[in-house]
Design a protein around this motif. Sequence first.
Motif, PDB file in Angstrom:
ATOM      1  N   ARG A 157     -13.306   9.297   6.696  1.00  0.00           N
ATOM      2  CA  ARG A 157     -12.782   8.386   5.671  1.00  0.00           C
ATOM      3  C   ARG A 157     -13.750   8.341   4.510  1.00  0.00           C
ATOM      4  O   ARG A 157     -14.959   8.206   4.700  1.00  0.00           O
ATOM      5  N   ILE A 199      -5.444  -1.709  -1.999  1.00  0.00           N
ATOM      6  CA  ILE A 199      -6.380  -0.989  -1.124  1.00  0.00           C
ATOM      7  C   ILE A 199      -7.453  -1.901  -0.550  1.00  0.00           C
ATOM      8  O   ILE A 199      -8.017  -1.606   0.512  1.00  0.00           O
ATOM      9  N   THR A 237      -4.194   9.746   0.768  1.00  0.00           N
ATOM     10  CA  THR A 237      -4.801   8.863  -0.215  1.00  0.00           C
ATOM     11  C   THR A 237      -3.963   7.616  -0.387  1.00  0.00           C
ATOM     12  O   THR A 237      -2.744   7.700  -0.548  1.00  0.00           O
ATOM     13  N   SER A 252     -14.213   6.010   1.514  1.00  0.00           N
ATOM     14  CA  SER A 252     -13.753   4.750   0.929  1.00  0.00           C
ATOM     15  C   SER A 252     -13.754   4.791  -0.590  1.00  0.00           C
ATOM     16  O   SER A 252     -12.922   4.145  -1.231  1.00  0.00           O
ATOM     17  N   SER A 269     -12.608   0.169   9.191  1.00  0.00           N
ATOM     18  CA  SER A 269     -13.471  -0.003   8.023  1.00  0.00           C
ATOM     19  C   SER A 269     -14.943   0.060   8.397  1.00  0.00           C
ATOM     20  O   SER A 269     -15.787   0.371   7.546  1.00  0.00           O
ATOM     21  N   VAL A 289       0.862  -1.181   0.000  1.00  0.00           N
ATOM     22  CA  VAL A 289       0.000   0.000   0.000  1.00  0.00           C
ATOM     23  C   VAL A 289       0.901   1.234   0.000  1.00  0.00           C
ATOM     24  O   VAL A 289       1.853   1.311   0.774  1.00  0.00           O
ATOM     25  N   SER A 306      -3.080   3.926  -2.321  1.00  0.00           N
ATOM     26  CA  SER A 306      -3.101   3.250  -3.615  1.00  0.00           C
ATOM     27  C   SER A 306      -2.410   1.902  -3.444  1.00  0.00           C
ATOM     28  O   SER A 306      -1.787   1.627  -2.432  1.00  0.00           O
ATOM     29  N   ASP A 359     -10.566   6.220  -1.320  1.00  0.00           N
ATOM     30  CA  ASP A 359      -9.439   5.600  -0.601  1.00  0.00           C
ATOM     31  C   ASP A 359      -8.644   6.649   0.160  1.00  0.00           C
ATOM     32  O   ASP A 359      -7.405   6.628   0.177  1.00  0.00           O
ATOM     33  N   THR A 360      -9.364   7.547   0.789  1.00  0.00           N
ATOM     34  CA  THR A 360      -8.740   8.696   1.433  1.00  0.00           C
ATOM     35  C   THR A 360      -9.226   8.842   2.872  1.00  0.00           C
ATOM     36  O   THR A 360     -10.404   8.635   3.159  1.00  0.00           O
TER      37      THR A 360
END
Length: 116
Positions: A71, A28, A23, A73, A53, A2, A25, A76-77
């Motif tokens: 967050r 993920i 962010t 999702s 999560s 990641v 990447s 992805d930040t």
Amino acid sequence: QVQLVESGGGLVQPGGSLKLSCTASGNIFSINSMGWYRQAPGKGRELVALITSSRTESYGDSVKGRFTISRNSAKDTVYLETNSLKLEDTAVYYCYVQTRSFEAYWGQGTQVTVSP
């Protein structure tokens, strides 16, 4: 693997605000928790805030009531809204991710300086 890219640090006066972003990447889909730690000069790294999560949030005692983690999702930040900043909030802020297999990843850090 990641990869994490942070942004949003800077210089701010006491009582001011900043919003940090990070962010992710790469792999993920393996991410469970996302959050922020910080390290001031001469001190160890400490928890600022974490969000899982399932959107469970936790905060370090020194920032409760002043900082808010969130967050997105879809992007992805993870964000850290910092308010009522104090001189002692000056530190390098690191983005942190933990995967479902308990691997930890760190961003490169972003400097937050609180000064009159």
